[in-house]
Design a protein around this motif. Structure first.
Motif, PDB file in Angstrom:
ATOM      1  N   ASN A 133      -1.396 -19.400  -3.701  1.00  0.00           N
ATOM      2  CA  ASN A 133      -1.947 -18.899  -4.956  1.00  0.00           C
ATOM      3  C   ASN A 133      -0.828 -18.446  -5.878  1.00  0.00           C
ATOM      4  N   THR A 145     -13.349 -14.827  -1.771  1.00  0.00           N
ATOM      5  CA  THR A 145     -13.397 -16.161  -2.365  1.00  0.00           C
ATOM      6  C   THR A 145     -14.495 -16.972  -1.668  1.00  0.00           C
ATOM      7  N   TYR A 169     -11.290 -12.002   3.791  1.00  0.00           N
ATOM      8  CA  TYR A 169     -10.250 -12.386   2.834  1.00  0.00           C
ATOM      9  C   TYR A 169      -9.005 -11.519   3.002  1.00  0.00           C
TER      10      TYR A 169
END
Length: 196
Positions: A133, A145, A169
């Motif tokens: 990312n 996400t 996450y």
């Protein structure tokens, strides 16, 4: 004059040697060892409702209390072990979280006995490589996400507890399944290179 390192903008990290060391050496580094992945998932489950630094400060006590997170040993825990853990002020004392940790050891071993490697199971969601990312500002990093939702759903289907998409996450970030170091952070490029 010493160069000032630019780190991710985590609340409460600046000036905390333990937190800074965790960020600088461990967070986001791709972890492929099944037992280590499981340990971190259990610890993230204990984090539910708490700040990660709370778990980080208690991590060595957790390791001592849970026999260094040996799944074979933890899976055999009975009532005496549960009582011992609930009396241990060095860890998070929650019946539900302790039960979830013991049960997760049993699931881990059942997967292993069925020929399913925990690391392969986890990393399959990212094709075996970290997702890179590029967050420029800390506020842009999501708490969950769609991928984390899918992983959480798969873990829940196996019987794991305390594996909602936010916890999952955070775990994916910690074990390097995603590189969420800010692009301005001095660790972004080195962690990215580890996933190449």
């Amino acid at each position: 004059m010493a160069e000032t390192l630019i780190r991710c903008g985590w609340r409460g990290m600046a000036g905390d040697p333990l937190y800074e060391a965790y960020h600088d050496t461990e967070w986001g580094v791709p972890e492929y060892d099944s037992r280590a992945l499981w340990e971190k998932l259990v610890l993230d489950g204990f984090q539910a409702g708490l700040a990660w630094i709370t778990i980080l400060r208690k991590r060595e006590a957790f390791r001592a209390a849970f026999d260094n997170f040996d799944p074979e040993t933890v899976a055999r825990y009975g009532e005496a072990d549960r009582a011992r853990l609930m009396a241990d002020a060095g860890i998070i004392r929650s019946n539900a979280k302790i039960d979830a940790a013991i049960n997760s050891a049993k699931i881990y071993l059942a997967m292993k006995d069925a020929g399913e490697d925990f690391s392969d199971f986890c990393w399959n969601f990212t094709g075996g490589k970290p997702i890179q990312n590029r967050w420029g500002e800390d506020g842009n990093v999501p708490a969950q996400t769609p991928l984390a939702e899918a992983v959480a759903k798969a873990l829940k289907a196996k019987g794991f507890k305390f594996v909602g998409p936010v916890i999952v996450y955070a775990w994916m970030q910690a074990v390097g399944m995603v590189n969420d170091h800010q692009t301005t952070c001095f660790r972004h490029a080195p962690v990215k290179a580890m996933g190449a």
